[in-house]
Scaffold this active site. Structure first.
Site, mmCIF file in Angstrom:
data_model
loop_
_atom_site.group_PDB
_atom_site.id
_atom_site.type_symbol
_atom_site.label_atom_id
_atom_site.label_comp_id
_atom_site.label_asym_id
_atom_site.label_seq_id
_atom_site.Cartn_x
_atom_site.Cartn_y
_atom_site.Cartn_z
ATOM 1 N N HIS A 167 0.836 -1.202 0.000
ATOM 2 C CA HIS A 167 0.000 0.000 0.000
ATOM 3 C C HIS A 167 0.871 1.254 0.000
ATOM 4 O O HIS A 167 1.888 1.313 0.682
ATOM 5 C CB HIS A 167 -0.866 0.059 1.261
ATOM 6 C CG HIS A 167 -2.009 -0.894 1.281
ATOM 7 N ND1 HIS A 167 -1.863 -2.229 1.575
ATOM 8 C CD2 HIS A 167 -3.338 -0.689 1.062
ATOM 9 C CE1 HIS A 167 -3.057 -2.814 1.547
ATOM 10 N NE2 HIS A 167 -3.965 -1.906 1.235
ATOM 11 N N GLU A 287 13.463 14.587 -5.411
ATOM 12 C CA GLU A 287 13.087 15.130 -6.720
ATOM 13 C C GLU A 287 14.039 14.634 -7.798
ATOM 14 O O GLU A 287 13.619 14.321 -8.921
ATOM 15 C CB GLU A 287 13.066 16.657 -6.666
ATOM 16 C CG GLU A 287 11.921 17.210 -5.823
ATOM 17 C CD GLU A 287 11.847 18.724 -5.838
ATOM 18 O OE1 GLU A 287 10.748 19.268 -5.605
ATOM 19 O OE2 GLU A 287 12.888 19.370 -6.077
ATOM 20 N N PHE A 294 8.003 18.469 -6.102
ATOM 21 C CA PHE A 294 7.081 18.510 -4.978
ATOM 22 C C PHE A 294 6.815 19.958 -4.546
ATOM 23 O O PHE A 294 7.661 20.832 -4.700
ATOM 24 C CB PHE A 294 7.645 17.708 -3.805
ATOM 25 C CG PHE A 294 7.869 16.256 -4.125
ATOM 26 C CD1 PHE A 294 6.798 15.381 -4.232
ATOM 27 C CD2 PHE A 294 9.150 15.766 -4.344
ATOM 28 C CE1 PHE A 294 6.994 14.042 -4.541
ATOM 29 C CE2 PHE A 294 9.365 14.428 -4.649
ATOM 30 C CZ PHE A 294 8.279 13.564 -4.754
ATOM 31 N N GLN A 303 10.430 26.834 -0.789
ATOM 32 C CA GLN A 303 10.959 25.563 -1.289
ATOM 33 C C GLN A 303 12.456 25.445 -1.006
ATOM 34 O O GLN A 303 12.944 24.372 -0.637
ATOM 35 C CB GLN A 303 10.692 25.436 -2.785
ATOM 36 C CG GLN A 303 9.225 25.219 -3.134
ATOM 37 C CD GLN A 303 9.029 24.862 -4.600
ATOM 38 O OE1 GLN A 303 9.651 23.945 -5.122
ATOM 39 N NE2 GLN A 303 8.155 25.597 -5.276
#
Length: 328
Positions: A167, A287, A294, A303
């Site tokens: 999951h 990233e 993101f 960021q």
């Protein structure tokens, strides 16, 4: 002289008890950090003893890491509320590293960025928050095809492969926050990636439990984005499902007037008894690994503050006084 001997005799049981506790705790911890070259003879002659000592030492160190008594948070000043129902700072931007198109699948309890070419979710976003009970109820007995996808991966796609159906939006976290209907959504095959049992049933399970049972319980809200990492050349199951080389998870929390982030990268060959803290990385590294961008809706300055450096500690959850403090 006699009085000194009497005092020493009085304190002797205390000293022996302290020494016993030190050996009981320190022995397994010391054994946990021994290199394989030293442990190997013990493992060969007494494997059960080796596993028992390693496990006890690992649990002690993990518990200590979880207190977050030292290390810096990866955080910056909060410019404004950017958290949505499931996603923080906007959906991850589509990358072109290993896949050509991402389809956004919206569920009631989480959102998926799905790649039909990889037959994997590339990112899954959900939110956890405090709830009165952590009882997730009965687990559904089967997975279901997500008819919204072109790949339509069946529940039998992993059969005989040696991989678990892992999951991304976890059963427990979603079931306890969104109920039975949300729980059923987590059993869509668009929420599943191949994971080895060693990852799915140990470090990944522990990380999910930390988010659901601790952070989601003791902090008002935590946003999560998680998914697989692929390395070229990409291996595939016989069914065509791409096999990840690792898995990432990013946590976001608005603590007071600050925004803080934890980012993890768990490689598929991660050995047993690996500390969760040792998997902390920067968002920039994720990233680079995933080809995704993101938090695209956050300002460039924010960021830069939360993506360049990894956090130096796990979030403290046990002691309220240090939950939001920053330690050098």
């Amino acid at each position: 002289m006699a009085s000194k001997r009497g005092k020493m005799k009085h304190f002797r049981p205390v000293l022996l008890l302290a020494a016993g506790v030190a050996v009981y705790i320190g022995g397994p911890v010391g054994y946990y950090f021994l290199p394989w070259s030293v442990r190997r003879p013990i493992y060969k002659t007494a494997p059960k003893l080796d596993r028992a000592l390693r496990l006890r030492g690992f649990k002690t160190v993990e518990g200590w890491d979880g207190l977050g008594l030292w290390g810096r948070d990866c955080r910056t000043a909060l410019e404004g509320r950017s958290g949505g129902e499931h996603v923080y700072g906007g959906n991850p931007s589509q990358g072109l590293k290993l896949f050509d198109r991402v389809t956004v699948l919206k569920n009631e309890s989480y959102i998926v960025g799905y790649s039909d070419s990889m037959q994997n979710p590339l990112w899954v976003a959900y939110r956890v928050f405090d709830v009165p009970s952590l009882d997730s109820g009965k687990r559904p007995s089967s997975f279901r095809i997500d008819q919204r996808t072109e790949a339509k991966v069946p529940s039998t796609a992993f059969r005989g492969s040696g991989y678990d159906r892992g999951h991304m939006a976890p059963n427990h976290a979603i079931a306890t926050r969104y109920g039975v209907d949300g729980q059923r959504e987590t059993f869509l095959m668009s929420n599943v990636v191949p994971q080895t049992p060693r990852i799915n049933r140990y470090i990944w399970k522990d990380l999910e439990a930390r988010v659901s049972r601790r952070y989601g319980r003791y902090f008002s809200e935590v946003w999560v984005v998680t998914g697989p990492v692929f390395s070229e050349p990409v291996d595939r199951l016989d069914s065509g499902v791409a096999i990840p080389s690792g898995y990432y998870k990013i946590l976001v929390d608005e603590s007071g007037d600050a925004l803080r982030v934890l980012a993890f990268l768990v490689e598929s060959d991660c050995p047993p008894y690996t500390r969760i803290k040792s998997r902390l990385v920067s968002v920039d590294e994720l990233e680079e690994s995933t080809g995704l961008d993101f938090f695209p809706r956050l300002s460039e300055s924010v960021q830069a503050e939360i993506e360049v450096q990894p956090a130096g500690r796990l979030w403290p959850w046990l002691v309220p006084a240090i939950r939001y403090s920053v330690h050098p």
